[in-house]
Design an enzyme around this catalytic site. Structure first.
Site, PDB file in Angstrom:
ATOM      1  N   ASN A   9       0.870  -1.176   0.000  1.00  0.00           N
ATOM      2  CA  ASN A   9       0.000   0.000   0.000  1.00  0.00           C
ATOM      3  C   ASN A   9       0.910   1.231   0.000  1.00  0.00           C
ATOM      4  OD1 ASN A   9      -1.829   2.012   0.515  1.00  0.00           O
ATOM      5  ND2 ASN A   9      -2.324   1.334   2.599  1.00  0.00           N
ATOM      6  N   LYS A  11       0.169   4.245  -0.355  1.00  0.00           N
ATOM      7  CA  LYS A  11      -0.480   5.440   0.215  1.00  0.00           C
ATOM      8  C   LYS A  11      -0.211   6.651  -0.690  1.00  0.00           C
ATOM      9  CE  LYS A  11      -0.310   3.318   4.718  1.00  0.00           C
ATOM     10  NZ  LYS A  11      -0.277   3.444   6.170  1.00  0.00           N
ATOM     11  N   HIS A  95      -9.588   1.131   4.647  1.00  0.00           N
ATOM     12  CA  HIS A  95      -8.352   1.368   5.397  1.00  0.00           C
ATOM     13  C   HIS A  95      -8.646   2.330   6.550  1.00  0.00           C
ATOM     14  CE1 HIS A  95      -4.332   2.634   6.470  1.00  0.00           C
ATOM     15  NE2 HIS A  95      -3.892   1.560   5.856  1.00  0.00           N
ATOM     16  N   GLU A  97      -7.123   4.775   7.655  1.00  0.00           N
ATOM     17  CA  GLU A  97      -6.909   6.198   7.321  1.00  0.00           C
ATOM     18  C   GLU A  97      -8.133   6.765   6.596  1.00  0.00           C
ATOM     19  OE1 GLU A  97      -3.114   5.653   5.368  1.00  0.00           O
ATOM     20  OE2 GLU A  97      -2.241   5.090   7.298  1.00  0.00           O
ATOM     21  N   GLU A 167      -5.564  -4.910  10.462  1.00  0.00           N
ATOM     22  CA  GLU A 167      -4.546  -3.904  10.737  1.00  0.00           C
ATOM     23  C   GLU A 167      -4.877  -3.189  12.041  1.00  0.00           C
ATOM     24  OE1 GLU A 167      -2.432  -2.621   6.879  1.00  0.00           O
ATOM     25  OE2 GLU A 167      -4.234  -1.402   7.041  1.00  0.00           O
ATOM     26  N   GLY A 173       2.211   2.431  10.855  1.00  0.00           N
ATOM     27  CA  GLY A 173       3.168   3.527  10.732  1.00  0.00           C
ATOM     28  C   GLY A 173       3.812   3.939  12.056  1.00  0.00           C
ATOM     29  N   SER A 212       3.239  -1.917  10.505  1.00  0.00           N
ATOM     30  CA  SER A 212       4.685  -1.958  10.758  1.00  0.00           C
ATOM     31  C   SER A 212       5.299  -3.332  10.477  1.00  0.00           C
ATOM     32  CB  SER A 212       4.991  -1.502  12.188  1.00  0.00           C
ATOM     33  OG  SER A 212       4.581  -0.162  12.364  1.00  0.00           O
TER      34      SER A 212
HETATM   35  P1  PGA Z   1       2.700   0.447   7.724  1.00  0.00           P
HETATM   36  O1  PGA Z   1       1.245   0.625   7.064  1.00  0.00           O
HETATM   37  O2  PGA Z   1       3.264  -0.840   7.191  1.00  0.00           O
HETATM   38  O3  PGA Z   1       3.467   1.641   7.291  1.00  0.00           O
HETATM   39  O4  PGA Z   1       2.487   0.392   9.213  1.00  0.00           O
HETATM   40  C1  PGA Z   1       0.391  -0.479   6.862  1.00  0.00           C
HETATM   41  C2  PGA Z   1      -0.903  -0.007   6.255  1.00  0.00           C
HETATM   42  O5  PGA Z   1      -1.407   1.054   6.659  1.00  0.00           O
HETATM   43  O6  PGA Z   1      -1.453  -0.654   5.350  1.00  0.00           O
END
Ligand code: PGA
Length: 249
Positions: A9, A11, A95, A97, A167, A173, A212
């Protein structure tokens, strides 16, 4: 048999030309990988150019979102039909976000899920609890509700096209990751909730871990029986890291 998947992803990262460079590196380094399906989810602006680079490979093309309406006067939106016609085979939907920053409700997410499926796109549907919910030991209840509210409302015949990404919001993140034990515990629970409605078909659902996930923790997490791969954010922007994660099965 469910398949192992590692999905990147991206982003809102990379310009179109950086994205093409990144995917070209991924294509090169992924040669010979056979026990895992790789997927990349670039921003909308790179769908064609990145799609072109992976057209002759096994790597799948995903969007990070799709509109909740089919077509019409919805300025700034991109429909599932447009994405399918542009070669997109997967769409990340729900997601955290999107849920948090763009206020995407369960009702909106169900519409997106149905439109993706109606256009032959496999949703990578994200669920997961936030830090407060985990600290209050409400994580099981939260993911159950997310599944019941949304996934239980899709047509049973479409269920096999869905990929679930668990997740935990507190791990995205942040550099904090769920332990392999925590991941297994909740992935097994997610599968059991799915089986309440979809029976044995839930055995074939790929349930990915996200948050992460890095080359140094992927192996332990992916070794768990109910973890079928990862949805990778930050580490998917580096071809070496992304491929090292994919080689962790
Ligand atoms: P990250 O993000 O690996 O940077 O923690 C995962 C995600 O949001 O899909």
């Amino acid at each position: 048999m469910r398949i192992n998947i590692v999905a990147g992803n991206w982003k809102m990262n990379t310009t179109p030309s950086e994205g093409v460079r990144l995917v070209s590196e991924i294509v090169e380094k992924a040669k010979g990988l056979s026990n895992v399906k790789l997927i990349v989810a670039p921003p909308f602006t790179h769908i064609f150019s990145v799609g072109e680079k992976i057209r002759k490979t096994e790597i799948g093309l995903s969007s990070q979102n799709c509109a909740s309406e089919a077509k019409g006067a919805y300025t700034g939106e991109v429909s599932a039909e447009m994405l399918a016609d542009a070669g997109v085979k997967y769409a990340i939907i729900g997601h955290s976000e999107r849920r948090e920053y763009y206020r995407e409700s369960g009702e909106i997410l169900l519409k997106k899920l149905k439109l993706a499926l109606a256009n032959g796109i496999s949703p990578i549907f994200c669920i997961g609890e936030n830090l407060n919910e985990r600290e209050d030991a409400r994580h099981f209840e939260v993911v159950k509700k997310q599944i019941e509210e949304i996934v239980f409302n899709i047509d049973e015949n479409d269920f096999e096209k869905i990929i679930i990404a668990y997740e935990p919001v507190w791990a995205i993140g942040t550099g904090k990751t769920a332990t392999a034990g925590q991941a297994q515990e909740i992935h097994a629970y997610i599968r059991s909730v799915l089986s309440e409605k979809f029976g044995k078909k839930a055995e074939n659902t790929s349930i990915l871990y996200g948050g992460s996930c890095k080359p140094d923790n992927a192996r332990e997490i992916f070794s768990q029986p109910d973890v079928d791969g990862g949805l990778i954010g930050g580490a998917s922007l580096n071809a070496d890291d992304f491929i090292a994660i994919a080689k962790s099965f």
